[in-house]
Motif scaffolding. Sequence first.
Motif, short mmCIF file in Angstrom:
data_model
loop_
_atom_site.label_atom_id
_atom_site.label_comp_id
_atom_site.label_asym_id
_atom_site.label_seq_id
_atom_site.Cartn_x
_atom_site.Cartn_y
_atom_site.Cartn_z
N ARG A 88 -1.19 -14.75 3.82
CA ARG A 88 -2.48 -14.25 3.31
C ARG A 88 -2.64 -14.57 1.82
O ARG A 88 -3.75 -14.63 1.32
CB ARG A 88 -2.59 -12.73 3.53
CG ARG A 88 -2.65 -12.34 4.99
CD ARG A 88 -3.14 -10.94 5.20
NE ARG A 88 -2.23 -9.90 4.77
CZ ARG A 88 -1.24 -9.41 5.49
NH1 ARG A 88 -0.99 -9.89 6.69
NH2 ARG A 88 -0.47 -8.44 5.01
N ASN A 89 -1.53 -14.78 1.13
CA ASN A 89 -1.62 -15.19 -0.27
C ASN A 89 -2.04 -16.63 -0.42
O ASN A 89 -2.59 -17.02 -1.45
CB ASN A 89 -0.26 -15.01 -0.97
CG ASN A 89 -0.11 -13.61 -1.52
OD1 ASN A 89 -1.11 -12.94 -1.78
ND2 ASN A 89 1.12 -13.17 -1.69
N MET A 90 -1.76 -17.44 0.59
CA MET A 90 -2.18 -18.86 0.57
C MET A 90 -3.48 -19.06 1.34
O MET A 90 -4.32 -19.86 0.95
CB MET A 90 -1.10 -19.74 1.23
CG MET A 90 0.11 -20.01 0.39
SD MET A 90 -0.29 -20.82 -1.17
CE MET A 90 -0.78 -22.45 -0.61
N GLY A 91 -3.63 -18.34 2.45
CA GLY A 91 -4.77 -18.56 3.35
C GLY A 91 -6.07 -18.12 2.70
O GLY A 91 -6.14 -17.08 2.03
N THR A 92 -7.13 -18.89 2.92
CA THR A 92 -8.42 -18.61 2.29
C THR A 92 -9.45 -18.16 3.33
O THR A 92 -9.28 -18.39 4.53
CB THR A 92 -8.95 -19.88 1.59
OG1 THR A 92 -9.24 -20.85 2.62
CG2 THR A 92 -7.95 -20.44 0.60
N LEU A 93 -10.53 -17.59 2.81
CA LEU A 93 -11.60 -17.14 3.70
C LEU A 93 -12.27 -18.34 4.39
O LEU A 93 -12.53 -18.31 5.59
CB LEU A 93 -12.63 -16.34 2.89
CG LEU A 93 -13.77 -15.70 3.66
CD1 LEU A 93 -13.25 -14.76 4.74
CD2 LEU A 93 -14.71 -14.95 2.71
N GLY A 94 -12.53 -19.40 3.61
CA GLY A 94 -13.15 -20.60 4.20
C GLY A 94 -12.26 -21.21 5.27
O GLY A 94 -12.74 -21.60 6.35
N GLY A 95 -10.96 -21.29 4.99
CA GLY A 95 -10.01 -21.85 5.97
C GLY A 95 -9.94 -20.98 7.21
O GLY A 95 -9.80 -21.49 8.32
N ASN A 96 -10.03 -19.68 7.03
CA ASN A 96 -9.98 -18.78 8.18
C ASN A 96 -11.19 -18.99 9.09
O ASN A 96 -11.07 -19.01 10.31
CB ASN A 96 -9.89 -17.32 7.71
CG ASN A 96 -9.51 -16.38 8.84
OD1 ASN A 96 -10.26 -15.52 9.22
ND2 ASN A 96 -8.33 -16.58 9.42
N LEU A 97 -12.37 -19.20 8.48
CA LEU A 97 -13.57 -19.42 9.30
C LEU A 97 -13.52 -20.77 10.02
O LEU A 97 -14.07 -20.91 11.11
CB LEU A 97 -14.83 -19.32 8.44
CG LEU A 97 -15.25 -17.91 8.05
CD1 LEU A 97 -16.44 -17.95 7.10
CD2 LEU A 97 -15.60 -17.09 9.29
N CYS A 98 -12.86 -21.74 9.39
CA CYS A 98 -12.82 -23.10 9.99
C CYS A 98 -11.56 -23.34 10.82
O CYS A 98 -11.29 -24.46 11.24
CB CYS A 98 -12.93 -24.15 8.89
SG CYS A 98 -14.48 -24.08 7.99
N LEU B 165 -12.64 -20.36 -1.42
CA LEU B 165 -11.20 -20.30 -1.72
C LEU B 165 -10.70 -18.88 -2.00
O LEU B 165 -9.55 -18.71 -2.40
CB LEU B 165 -10.85 -21.20 -2.91
CG LEU B 165 -10.88 -22.71 -2.65
CD1 LEU B 165 -10.40 -23.48 -3.89
CD2 LEU B 165 -10.02 -23.10 -1.45
N THR B 166 -11.55 -17.89 -1.80
CA THR B 166 -11.09 -16.50 -1.96
C THR B 166 -9.93 -16.28 -1.00
O THR B 166 -10.05 -16.55 0.21
CB THR B 166 -12.23 -15.51 -1.63
OG1 THR B 166 -13.33 -15.80 -2.47
CG2 THR B 166 -11.79 -14.07 -1.81
N ARG B 167 -8.81 -15.82 -1.55
CA ARG B 167 -7.63 -15.64 -0.68
C ARG B 167 -7.78 -14.38 0.17
O ARG B 167 -8.38 -13.39 -0.26
CB ARG B 167 -6.37 -15.58 -1.54
CG ARG B 167 -5.98 -16.95 -2.10
CD ARG B 167 -4.80 -16.88 -3.02
NE ARG B 167 -5.13 -16.17 -4.25
CZ ARG B 167 -4.44 -15.13 -4.74
NH1 ARG B 167 -3.39 -14.68 -4.11
NH2 ARG B 167 -4.80 -14.56 -5.86
N LEU B 168 -7.19 -14.41 1.35
CA LEU B 168 -7.29 -13.25 2.25
C LEU B 168 -6.65 -12.03 1.62
O LEU B 168 -7.13 -10.90 1.80
CB LEU B 168 -6.64 -13.57 3.59
CG LEU B 168 -7.33 -14.68 4.39
CD1 LEU B 168 -6.50 -15.09 5.58
CD2 LEU B 168 -8.73 -14.26 4.82
N SER B 169 -5.58 -12.22 0.83
CA SER B 169 -4.93 -11.07 0.19
C SER B 169 -5.85 -10.43 -0.86
O SER B 169 -5.79 -9.23 -1.08
CB SER B 169 -3.60 -11.49 -0.44
OG SER B 169 -3.80 -12.55 -1.34
N GLU B 170 -6.72 -11.23 -1.49
CA GLU B 170 -7.68 -10.65 -2.45
C GLU B 170 -8.64 -9.72 -1.72
O GLU B 170 -8.99 -8.64 -2.21
CB GLU B 170 -8.52 -11.75 -3.12
CG GLU B 170 -7.79 -12.60 -4.13
CD GLU B 170 -8.70 -13.74 -4.60
OE1 GLU B 170 -9.82 -13.47 -5.06
OE2 GLU B 170 -8.28 -14.90 -4.48
#
Length: 329
Positions: A109-119, A77-82
Amino acid sequence: MMRLPRFRYLAPSKLSEAAAVLADLGTQASVLAGGTDLFPNMKRRQQTPATLVGLREIRVLRERSGNPGSGITLGALTRLSEIEHDSAIAAAWPALAHAAASVATPPLRNMGTLGGNLCLDTRCSYYDQGPEWRAAIGYCMKKDGEICWVAPGSPRCWAVTSTDTAPVLCALGAEVTLVSAAGERRIPVEDLFADDGIQHLTKQPGEILSAVHLPAPAPGARSAYAKLRRRGSFDFPVLGIAASARLRPDGTVDHASIFVSGTGSRPARAQEAAEWLAGRKLTDEDVLREAAEMVAHVARPLQNTDFSMSWRKQAAREFAARALRALMT
Ligand SMILES: Cc1cc2nc3c(=O)[nH]c(=O)nc-3n(C[C@H](O)[C@H](O)[C@H](O)COP(=O)(O)OP(=O)(O)OC[C@H]3O[C@@H](n4cnc5c(N)ncnc54)[C@H](O)[C@@H]3O)c2cc1C
Ligand code: SF4
């Protein structure tokens, strides 16, 4: 205005509870992280899960451990903006910070997560349309139809991987942990992806991507990402070149890893170019151009995203050269 279909929402607070729900419901349920890809897809009726299993209450998925010296683990759940604004990540893995910063827009990017980006779902001009548009052409193999409009004689779907962080994490040798009711397993990010526009992940429906593990950069490690898109402010990549390398002070390559994305259903390894570069100097423009040509061989675009496929093929040479040049800055 497109509206979301009705769905049931569950918000477990433990990873084991979420895994148990997914094991119970199978393909009737989908995991929800930031929702920046899933909700638009549900509005377009591309994905129609009856139940969403929200991850936001599961605190362990936000955790982070380690440091650049020993490698880090980022919760899914790490956010892309982080990632974009993390100076330690930018120093150790600049390509990852750059890729995260190039995804969509600041609010996404504030809502989007690293896990979601990979999936992230694969994309195609015949699929990323509203339900009426898709109904008018009789849908396609990826959802509700039988034919592939990109390659009508083909038995498979050629929708393209469009995640910016995936090729970079592949090039960096990162791994992911997948958790299900049956237990957990850890695999290289490269092995998360399959060469099929429909079954584009090797992850099973009951598996939750819980964390991403980045190995510590070796001495002399560099990384870079070059992305092609029409509008620099928010478009998806239609070509992405991710490169990582260990360089000696004189620019000689000890080891390289290069991935091409946005032109096939999974990030593709440019193995020939990486092997050829070992022992050669990136400071030599002829070497760099020759390697870029080899990288471009791996890009096999079809006519299913923005720009013509022949132009994207040509652009692959230029963008590979840009990524390799950026390794030296
Ligand atoms: C206008 C616009 C522009 C965009 N531009 C880009 C771009 O340039 N580059 C890019 O990469 N993306 C882009 N995106 C897509 C999206 O915003 C990002 O990819 C984002 O990182 C998705 O993360 P999320 O948390 O919102 O995923 P979600 O939408 O919540 O989920 C996406 C998919 O992953 C699954 N999933 C999510 N988390 C997990 C998990 N932990 N375990 C298992 N499955 C999971 C979901 O079930 C779903 O299928 C864009 C989106 C929009 C709307
Ligand atoms: S590649 Fe073919 S099957 Fe896949 S989404 Fe596009 S038109 Fe549909």
